[in-house]
Write a protein that holds these residues in place. Structure first.
Motif, PDB file in Angstrom:
ATOM      1  N   MET A 175       0.831  -1.203   0.000  1.00  0.00           N
ATOM      2  CA  MET A 175       0.000   0.000   0.000  1.00  0.00           C
ATOM      3  C   MET A 175       0.864   1.251   0.000  1.00  0.00           C
ATOM      4  O   MET A 175       1.830   1.350   0.754  1.00  0.00           O
ATOM      5  N   SER A 176       0.469   2.200  -0.840  1.00  0.00           N
ATOM      6  CA  SER A 176       1.127   3.506  -0.886  1.00  0.00           C
ATOM      7  C   SER A 176       0.057   4.581  -0.781  1.00  0.00           C
ATOM      8  O   SER A 176      -1.001   4.479  -1.417  1.00  0.00           O
ATOM      9  N   ALA A 177       0.323   5.591   0.049  1.00  0.00           N
ATOM     10  CA  ALA A 177      -0.633   6.683   0.233  1.00  0.00           C
ATOM     11  C   ALA A 177       0.162   7.968   0.439  1.00  0.00           C
ATOM     12  O   ALA A 177       0.449   8.360   1.573  1.00  0.00           O
ATOM     13  N   PRO A 178       0.569   8.616  -0.646  1.00  0.00           N
ATOM     14  CA  PRO A 178       1.422   9.814  -0.556  1.00  0.00           C
ATOM     15  C   PRO A 178       0.853  10.858   0.399  1.00  0.00           C
ATOM     16  O   PRO A 178      -0.320  11.220   0.314  1.00  0.00           O
ATOM     17  N   GLY A 179       1.723  11.305   1.315  1.00  0.00           N
ATOM     18  CA  GLY A 179       1.324  12.350   2.262  1.00  0.00           C
ATOM     19  C   GLY A 179       0.515  11.860   3.438  1.00  0.00           C
ATOM     20  O   GLY A 179       0.111  12.663   4.294  1.00  0.00           O
ATOM     21  N   ALA A 180       0.277  10.565   3.543  1.00  0.00           N
ATOM     22  CA  ALA A 180      -0.579  10.031   4.606  1.00  0.00           C
ATOM     23  C   ALA A 180       0.092  10.115   5.965  1.00  0.00           C
ATOM     24  O   ALA A 180       1.315   9.948   6.095  1.00  0.00           O
ATOM     25  N   VAL A 230      -8.891  -0.077   2.128  1.00  0.00           N
ATOM     26  CA  VAL A 230      -7.690   0.583   2.644  1.00  0.00           C
ATOM     27  C   VAL A 230      -7.985   2.071   2.779  1.00  0.00           C
ATOM     28  O   VAL A 230      -8.465   2.714   1.829  1.00  0.00           O
ATOM     29  N   VAL A 231      -7.717   2.623   3.955  1.00  0.00           N
ATOM     30  CA  VAL A 231      -8.016   4.030   4.227  1.00  0.00           C
ATOM     31  C   VAL A 231      -6.720   4.796   4.448  1.00  0.00           C
ATOM     32  O   VAL A 231      -5.859   4.383   5.235  1.00  0.00           O
ATOM     33  N   ARG A 232      -6.608   5.923   3.725  1.00  0.00           N
ATOM     34  CA  ARG A 232      -5.493   6.854   3.921  1.00  0.00           C
ATOM     35  C   ARG A 232      -5.944   7.905   4.926  1.00  0.00           C
ATOM     36  O   ARG A 232      -6.912   8.646   4.682  1.00  0.00           O
ATOM     37  N   HIS A 233      -5.259   7.970   6.084  1.00  0.00           N
ATOM     38  CA  HIS A 233      -5.559   8.988   7.083  1.00  0.00           C
ATOM     39  C   HIS A 233      -4.586  10.155   6.920  1.00  0.00           C
ATOM     40  O   HIS A 233      -3.367   9.953   6.838  1.00  0.00           O
ATOM     41  N   MET A 234      -5.133  11.356   6.872  1.00  0.00           N
ATOM     42  CA  MET A 234      -4.316  12.564   6.771  1.00  0.00           C
ATOM     43  C   MET A 234      -4.334  13.307   8.099  1.00  0.00           C
ATOM     44  O   MET A 234      -5.199  13.081   8.962  1.00  0.00           O
ATOM     45  N   ASP A 292      -4.982  16.469   8.531  1.00  0.00           N
ATOM     46  CA  ASP A 292      -6.148  17.365   8.561  1.00  0.00           C
ATOM     47  C   ASP A 292      -7.434  16.552   8.458  1.00  0.00           C
ATOM     48  O   ASP A 292      -7.542  15.632   7.651  1.00  0.00           O
ATOM     49  N   GLN A 293      -8.404  16.910   9.282  1.00  0.00           N
ATOM     50  CA  GLN A 293      -9.686  16.217   9.242  1.00  0.00           C
ATOM     51  C   GLN A 293     -10.386  16.448   7.900  1.00  0.00           C
ATOM     52  O   GLN A 293     -10.225  17.492   7.260  1.00  0.00           O
ATOM     53  N   GLY A 294     -11.136  15.425   7.506  1.00  0.00           N
ATOM     54  CA  GLY A 294     -11.893  15.553   6.269  1.00  0.00           C
ATOM     55  C   GLY A 294     -11.102  15.221   5.028  1.00  0.00           C
ATOM     56  O   GLY A 294     -11.632  15.312   3.914  1.00  0.00           O
ATOM     57  N   GLN A 295      -9.823  14.839   5.194  1.00  0.00           N
ATOM     58  CA  GLN A 295      -8.972  14.533   4.046  1.00  0.00           C
ATOM     59  C   GLN A 295      -8.738  13.032   3.862  1.00  0.00           C
ATOM     60  O   GLN A 295      -7.977  12.621   2.985  1.00  0.00           O
ATOM     61  N   ASP A 296      -9.398  12.209   4.691  1.00  0.00           N
ATOM     62  CA  ASP A 296      -9.233  10.761   4.550  1.00  0.00           C
ATOM     63  C   ASP A 296      -9.797  10.290   3.213  1.00  0.00           C
ATOM     64  O   ASP A 296     -10.745  10.873   2.690  1.00  0.00           O
ATOM     65  N   LYS A 297      -9.184   9.243   2.697  1.00  0.00           N
ATOM     66  CA  LYS A 297      -9.686   8.660   1.463  1.00  0.00           C
ATOM     67  C   LYS A 297      -9.555   7.144   1.545  1.00  0.00           C
ATOM     68  O   LYS A 297      -8.621   6.626   2.161  1.00  0.00           O
ATOM     69  N   GLU A 298     -10.497   6.408   0.945  1.00  0.00           N
ATOM     70  CA  GLU A 298     -10.467   4.958   0.999  1.00  0.00           C
ATOM     71  C   GLU A 298     -10.510   4.349  -0.398  1.00  0.00           C
ATOM     72  O   GLU A 298     -10.938   4.983  -1.357  1.00  0.00           O
ATOM     73  N   MET A 299     -10.022   3.107  -0.462  1.00  0.00           N
ATOM     74  CA  MET A 299     -10.008   2.390  -1.734  1.00  0.00           C
ATOM     75  C   MET A 299     -10.275   0.903  -1.465  1.00  0.00           C
ATOM     76  O   MET A 299      -9.621   0.312  -0.600  1.00  0.00           O
ATOM     77  N   PRO A 300     -11.217   0.303  -2.173  1.00  0.00           N
ATOM     78  CA  PRO A 300     -11.447  -1.138  -2.026  1.00  0.00           C
ATOM     79  C   PRO A 300     -10.358  -1.926  -2.731  1.00  0.00           C
ATOM     80  O   PRO A 300      -9.781  -1.474  -3.727  1.00  0.00           O
ATOM     81  N   VAL A 301     -10.082  -3.142  -2.230  1.00  0.00           N
ATOM     82  CA  VAL A 301      -9.084  -3.992  -2.856  1.00  0.00           C
ATOM     83  C   VAL A 301      -9.463  -5.448  -2.600  1.00  0.00           C
ATOM     84  O   VAL A 301      -9.986  -5.797  -1.544  1.00  0.00           O
ATOM     85  N   THR A 302      -9.219  -6.284  -3.590  1.00  0.00           N
ATOM     86  CA  THR A 302      -9.462  -7.720  -3.463  1.00  0.00           C
ATOM     87  C   THR A 302      -8.119  -8.450  -3.483  1.00  0.00           C
ATOM     88  O   THR A 302      -7.311  -8.247  -4.401  1.00  0.00           O
ATOM     89  N   ILE A 303      -7.878  -9.266  -2.466  1.00  0.00           N
ATOM     90  CA  ILE A 303      -6.625 -10.010  -2.346  1.00  0.00           C
ATOM     91  C   ILE A 303      -6.857 -11.452  -2.766  1.00  0.00           C
ATOM     92  O   ILE A 303      -7.800 -12.105  -2.312  1.00  0.00           O
TER      93      ILE A 303
END
Length: 286
Positions: free
Chosen positions: A215-220, A258-262, A264-275
């Motif tokens: 997993m990569s989440a730039p700036g997370a 997978v959730v990217r936590h930042m 600053d509030q309100g900047q989280d982003k998520e992405m589904p993934v199948t393993i």
């Protein structure tokens, strides 16, 4: 048993205590040294010799991995592998340990006697490895953890822990019984039942049914993995969290979010993934 040895030394006149010793047996004498005199004290140790050959099972070679504990009148000592000890005469309690197995025998030892004895612990050998899929690639990772527990549960539902080890090719010596190997690699946890008999030499292969998620989440600030399915309250179960903007984990096959936590509030982003079991997945959450 009388032991003869020779030690020459010059002493100032006076009173001394001289100790004679052979291994764990000892005797002492008080002597008064006078100028110009020569003394030859003779020590009677009242001891015998025990020679213990430890074996994992009947007919097996002498075990170099065995711990041999001698409990003799007045003390104790520990040797490893093929063991020999000179000890005070009397009742001797000898305990041999190989892995999780032990065997104890009592030996009567007379002064001047040498007793040679084979002690059989009665254990089997198991070597454990984990594989991403049955028949697939071996998980050659030092972070693999194996805990061996007894298969039979206690009244409270827990199992008795027997042994544990880390890394591939983990080896265990176990008494005959039914066991479960609790295998952990990152977020993957698997239970593998197996049984051991005395003299066994088993390869226990644990199928993780898992893949690798990079997993990569730039700036997370952090990355968190959740199960994809929500509970009755609409919440997902968190499976793990790591601080930073990149993370790699072995994870059971299935669907996740997978959730990217930042910061600053309100900047989280998520992405589904199948393993998929035995496969590597790489994702970037932006």
């Amino acid at each position: 048993m009388t032991e003869y040895g020779e030690l020459k030394t010059n002493l100032e006149p006076g009173d001394y205590i001289v100790v004679g010793r052979d291994d764990e047996a000892r005797s002492e004498q008080k002597i008064k040294v006078e100028a110009g005199q020569t003394y030859s004290p003779l020590f009677t140790l009242n001891a015998g010799t025990l020679v213990i050959h430890p074996h994992a099972s009947q007919g097996s070679e002498i075990s170099g991995e065995a711990r041999v504990d001698f409990n003799y009148p007045g003390g104790n000592t520990t040797h490893y592998g093929d063991a020999k000890a000179t000890v005070p005469a009397g009742e001797q309690k000898v305990t041999v340990q190989i892995g999780a197995g032990t065997a104890t025998e009592t030996v009567q030892l007379a002064a001047g006697q040498t007793v040679e004895k084979d002690i059989i612990v009665g254990v089997g050998h198991a070597m454990l490895n984990a594989y991403y899929t049955a028949g697939g690639d071996k998980a050659d990772n030092s972070g693999i953890g194996f805990e061996i527990v007894k298969a039979k549960k206690k009244i409270d539902g827990s199992r008795e822990s027997v042994e544990h080890s880390y890394g591939p090719d983990s080896k265990f010596w176990l008494p005959p019984d039914d066991y479960v190997a609790l295998t952990t690699l990152d977020l993957a946890v698997v239970e593998q039942p197996f049984s051991i008999n005395a003299g066994d030499n088993q390869d226990v292969k644990v199928a993780l049914d898992a893949g690798v998620l990079a997993m990569s989440a730039p700036g997370a600030y952090s990355i968190e993995v959740f199960s994809s399915k929500k509970d009755i309250e609409g919440k997902r179960k968190s499976l793990g969290l790591s601080y930073g903007d990149s993370w790699q984990q072995t994870i059971p096959a299935g669907d996740y979010v997978v959730v990217r936590h930042m910061s600053d509030q309100g900047q989280d982003k998520e992405m589904p993934v199948t393993i998929k079991a035995g496969e590597r997945s790489e994702i970037t959450v932006q």
